[in-house]
Scaffold this motif. Sequence first.
Motif, PDB file in Angstrom:
ATOM      1  N   THR A  46      86.594  72.622  -7.690  1.00 24.55           N
ATOM      2  CA  THR A  46      86.569  72.571  -6.368  1.00 24.55           C
ATOM      3  C   THR A  46      87.285  73.065  -6.136  1.00 24.55           C
ATOM      4  O   THR A  46      87.586  74.485  -4.994  1.00 24.55           O
ATOM      5  CB  THR A  46      86.976  71.326  -5.798  1.00 24.55           C
ATOM      6  N   SER A  47      89.067  72.752  -6.157  1.00 25.16           N
ATOM      7  CA  SER A  47      90.025  73.916  -5.640  1.00 25.16           C
ATOM      8  C   SER A  47      90.183  74.853  -5.788  1.00 25.16           C
ATOM      9  O   SER A  47      90.641  76.200  -5.938  1.00 25.16           O
ATOM     10  CB  SER A  47      91.247  72.954  -5.330  1.00 25.16           C
ATOM     11  N   ARG A  48      90.271  74.668  -7.513  1.00 24.21           N
ATOM     12  CA  ARG A  48      89.857  76.739  -8.456  1.00 24.21           C
ATOM     13  C   ARG A  48      88.750  77.322  -7.885  1.00 24.21           C
ATOM     14  O   ARG A  48      89.245  78.708  -7.746  1.00 24.21           O
ATOM     15  CB  ARG A  48      89.582  76.535  -9.553  1.00 24.21           C
ATOM     16  N   LEU A  49      88.091  76.529  -7.723  1.00 20.58           N
ATOM     17  CA  LEU A  49      86.977  77.281  -7.259  1.00 20.58           C
ATOM     18  C   LEU A  49      86.885  78.722  -5.933  1.00 20.58           C
ATOM     19  O   LEU A  49      86.114  79.450  -5.100  1.00 20.58           O
ATOM     20  CB  LEU A  49      85.454  76.987  -7.258  1.00 20.58           C
ATOM     21  N   GLU A  50      87.680  77.197  -4.646  1.00 20.43           N
ATOM     22  CA  GLU A  50      87.668  77.405  -3.329  1.00 20.43           C
ATOM     23  C   GLU A  50      88.677  78.793  -3.382  1.00 20.43           C
ATOM     24  O   GLU A  50      88.341  79.600  -2.412  1.00 20.43           O
ATOM     25  CB  GLU A  50      87.840  75.975  -2.455  1.00 20.43           C
ATOM     26  N   ALA A  51      89.318  78.714  -3.916  1.00 19.88           N
ATOM     27  CA  ALA A  51      90.575  79.496  -4.593  1.00 19.88           C
ATOM     28  C   ALA A  51      90.315  81.097  -4.628  1.00 19.88           C
ATOM     29  O   ALA A  51      90.337  81.749  -4.476  1.00 19.88           O
ATOM     30  CB  ALA A  51      92.254  79.142  -5.087  1.00 19.88           C
ATOM     31  N   ILE A  57      83.372  75.065  -0.534  1.00 11.87           N
ATOM     32  CA  ILE A  57      82.631  74.172  -1.231  1.00 11.87           C
ATOM     33  C   ILE A  57      81.996  73.286  -1.057  1.00 11.87           C
ATOM     34  O   ILE A  57      82.481  72.872  -0.241  1.00 11.87           O
ATOM     35  CB  ILE A  57      83.238  74.322  -2.886  1.00 11.87           C
ATOM     36  N   VAL A  58      80.772  74.395  -0.828  1.00 14.01           N
ATOM     37  CA  VAL A  58      79.755  72.436  -0.155  1.00 14.01           C
ATOM     38  C   VAL A  58      78.755  72.121  -1.306  1.00 14.01           C
ATOM     39  O   VAL A  58      78.561  72.928  -2.188  1.00 14.01           O
ATOM     40  CB  VAL A  58      78.238  73.544   1.007  1.00 14.01           C
ATOM     41  N   LEU A  59      77.993  72.074  -1.448  1.00 18.63           N
ATOM     42  CA  LEU A  59      76.726  71.395  -2.474  1.00 18.63           C
ATOM     43  C   LEU A  59      75.927  70.770  -1.725  1.00 18.63           C
ATOM     44  O   LEU A  59      74.990  70.714  -1.174  1.00 18.63           O
ATOM     45  CB  LEU A  59      77.438  69.582  -2.971  1.00 18.63           C
ATOM     46  N   TYR A  71      76.359  56.728 -10.807  1.00 19.62           N
ATOM     47  CA  TYR A  71      75.499  57.612  -9.644  1.00 19.62           C
ATOM     48  C   TYR A  71      75.722  58.666 -10.834  1.00 19.62           C
ATOM     49  O   TYR A  71      76.682  59.932 -11.127  1.00 19.62           O
ATOM     50  CB  TYR A  71      76.631  57.787  -8.679  1.00 19.62           C
ATOM     51  N   ARG A  72      74.294  59.167 -10.676  1.00 17.65           N
ATOM     52  CA  ARG A  72      74.166  60.734 -12.005  1.00 17.65           C
ATOM     53  C   ARG A  72      73.837  62.096  -9.846  1.00 17.65           C
ATOM     54  O   ARG A  72      72.759  61.667  -9.881  1.00 17.65           O
ATOM     55  CB  ARG A  72      73.512  60.761 -12.571  1.00 17.65           C
ATOM     56  N   ARG A  73      74.385  63.081 -10.677  1.00 16.96           N
ATOM     57  CA  ARG A  73      73.735  64.764 -10.020  1.00 16.96           C
ATOM     58  C   ARG A  73      73.801  65.213 -10.337  1.00 16.96           C
ATOM     59  O   ARG A  73      74.294  65.557 -10.959  1.00 16.96           O
ATOM     60  CB  ARG A  73      73.632  64.530  -9.058  1.00 16.96           C
ATOM     61  N   GLU A  74      72.643  66.385 -10.381  1.00 17.42           N
ATOM     62  CA  GLU A  74      72.813  67.854 -10.987  1.00 17.42           C
ATOM     63  C   GLU A  74      72.296  68.729 -10.057  1.00 17.42           C
ATOM     64  O   GLU A  74      71.909  68.064  -8.531  1.00 17.42           O
ATOM     65  CB  GLU A  74      70.700  67.430 -11.514  1.00 17.42           C
ATOM     66  N   VAL A  75      74.081  69.599  -9.645  1.00 15.58           N
ATOM     67  CA  VAL A  75      73.920  69.995  -8.635  1.00 15.58           C
ATOM     68  C   VAL A  75      74.030  71.752  -9.248  1.00 15.58           C
ATOM     69  O   VAL A  75      74.449  72.244  -9.884  1.00 15.58           O
ATOM     70  CB  VAL A  75      75.224  69.183  -7.754  1.00 15.58           C
ATOM     71  N   VAL A  76      74.391  72.620  -7.518  1.00 12.85           N
ATOM     72  CA  VAL A  76      74.842  73.899  -7.258  1.00 12.85           C
ATOM     73  C   VAL A  76      75.826  73.623  -6.184  1.00 12.85           C
ATOM     74  O   VAL A  76      75.354  72.848  -5.255  1.00 12.85           O
ATOM     75  CB  VAL A  76      73.594  74.834  -7.197  1.00 12.85           C
ATOM     76  N   LEU A  77      76.794  73.984  -6.751  1.00 11.94           N
ATOM     77  CA  LEU A  77      78.435  74.147  -5.562  1.00 11.94           C
ATOM     78  C   LEU A  77      77.723  76.169  -5.431  1.00 11.94           C
ATOM     79  O   LEU A  77      77.651  76.854  -5.926  1.00 11.94           O
ATOM     80  CB  LEU A  77      79.503  74.415  -6.271  1.00 11.94           C
ATOM     81  N   HIS A  78      77.218  75.858  -3.300  1.00  7.93           N
ATOM     82  CA  HIS A  78      78.014  76.870  -3.309  1.00  7.93           C
ATOM     83  C   HIS A  78      79.171  77.915  -2.250  1.00  7.93           C
ATOM     84  O   HIS A  78      79.782  76.257  -2.172  1.00  7.93           O
ATOM     85  CB  HIS A  78      76.721  77.551  -2.450  1.00  7.93           C
ATOM     86  N   ILE A  79      79.496  78.287  -2.245  1.00  6.01           N
ATOM     87  CA  ILE A  79      80.755  79.318  -1.161  1.00  6.01           C
ATOM     88  C   ILE A  79      79.918  78.652   0.220  1.00  6.01           C
ATOM     89  O   ILE A  79      79.371  79.654   0.055  1.00  6.01           O
ATOM     90  CB  ILE A  79      81.143  80.409  -1.134  1.00  6.01           C
ATOM     91  N   GLU A  80      80.132  77.787   1.354  1.00  7.33           N
ATOM     92  CA  GLU A  80      79.730  77.049   2.521  1.00  7.33           C
ATOM     93  C   GLU A  80      79.401  79.074   3.249  1.00  7.33           C
ATOM     94  O   GLU A  80      79.180  78.876   4.237  1.00  7.33           O
ATOM     95  CB  GLU A  80      81.197  76.761   3.619  1.00  7.33           C
ATOM     96  N   LYS A  84      77.383  81.869  -1.491  1.00  5.21           N
ATOM     97  CA  LYS A  84      77.007  82.152  -3.086  1.00  5.21           C
ATOM     98  C   LYS A  84      76.837  80.876  -3.838  1.00  5.21           C
ATOM     99  O   LYS A  84      77.718  79.815  -3.445  1.00  5.21           O
ATOM    100  CB  LYS A  84      77.325  83.330  -3.493  1.00  5.21           C
ATOM    101  N   PRO A  85      75.559  81.149  -4.400  1.00  2.48           N
ATOM    102  CA  PRO A  85      76.085  80.395  -6.082  1.00  2.48           C
ATOM    103  C   PRO A  85      76.955  80.186  -6.899  1.00  2.48           C
ATOM    104  O   PRO A  85      76.992  81.209  -7.697  1.00  2.48           O
ATOM    105  CB  PRO A  85      74.532  79.901  -6.597  1.00  2.48           C
ATOM    106  N   VAL A  86      78.251  79.372  -7.165  1.00  5.02           N
ATOM    107  CA  VAL A  86      78.897  79.548  -7.992  1.00  5.02           C
ATOM    108  C   VAL A  86      79.265  78.652  -9.288  1.00  5.02           C
ATOM    109  O   VAL A  86      79.806  79.127  -9.980  1.00  5.02           O
ATOM    110  CB  VAL A  86      80.765  79.629  -6.984  1.00  5.02           C
ATOM    111  N   GLU A  87      79.163  77.447  -9.160  1.00  5.28           N
ATOM    112  CA  GLU A  87      78.724  76.348 -10.244  1.00  5.28           C
ATOM    113  C   GLU A  87      77.295  75.759 -10.551  1.00  5.28           C
ATOM    114  O   GLU A  87      76.707  75.560  -8.975  1.00  5.28           O
ATOM    115  CB  GLU A  87      80.274  75.959 -10.233  1.00  5.28           C
ATOM    116  N   TYR A  88      77.006  75.342 -11.422  1.00  7.92           N
ATOM    117  CA  TYR A  88      75.534  74.499 -11.755  1.00  7.92           C
ATOM    118  C   TYR A  88      76.397  73.461 -12.682  1.00  7.92           C
ATOM    119  O   TYR A  88      77.282  74.314 -13.326  1.00  7.92           O
ATOM    120  CB  TYR A  88      74.890  75.784 -12.493  1.00  7.92           C
ATOM    121  N   GLY A  89      75.719  72.007 -12.451  1.00  6.12           N
ATOM    122  CA  GLY A  89      75.825  71.480 -13.918  1.00  6.12           C
ATOM    123  C   GLY A  89      75.758  70.259 -12.709  1.00  6.12           C
ATOM    124  O   GLY A  89      74.439  69.438 -12.702  1.00  6.12           O
TER     125      GLY A  89
END
Length: 176
Positions: A46-51, A57-59, A71-80, A84-89
Amino acid sequence: MTADLLHPLGLFRQNNGESLPHFETIDGAEMPEPYRSLLVHDGDMTSRLEAFHRGSIVLEVLHREHAVATYRREVVLHIEETGKPVEYGAIEINLEAFPEDLRGLIVEAHLPLGGLLNHFGLTYRSDPKAFIQLGPDSVMREHFDAPDAERFYGRCNVLLDAGNQVLARIVEVLHP
């Protein structure tokens, strides 16, 4: 290569009737930049992607499963700021490893786990189990809005607390 390495992403793909992309493990030193700087470390994403992206980062939760202890989740992280989508997982979180008030915030799924841990000042570290190169994948192409992407890079990671208790297992794949 065993698909178990991509746990819990494999569970979501199976439940959605989707196959996992072809992947292979690669040595962290062989990872091309900027992926190496973003993935090959023992800190949080999270902090690496934000920098790197200079934004918060929003979820976006695509799918979730909630049991008493897990608790499991499939997600895309976006720049608020840009969307822009920056991570999927996918992540599998050991809820019993967290105080009750933090469990509620984890399940609410407004912020990535790393962001919550940083906000609450909890000590933890990443223990990457593998760095991966993934082949063409229609699901990731769609989530990243990258229809021509032929290659993706990521890591299979475990988050540990100060006593080496497993907090979460994560598959993190970066925007191509």
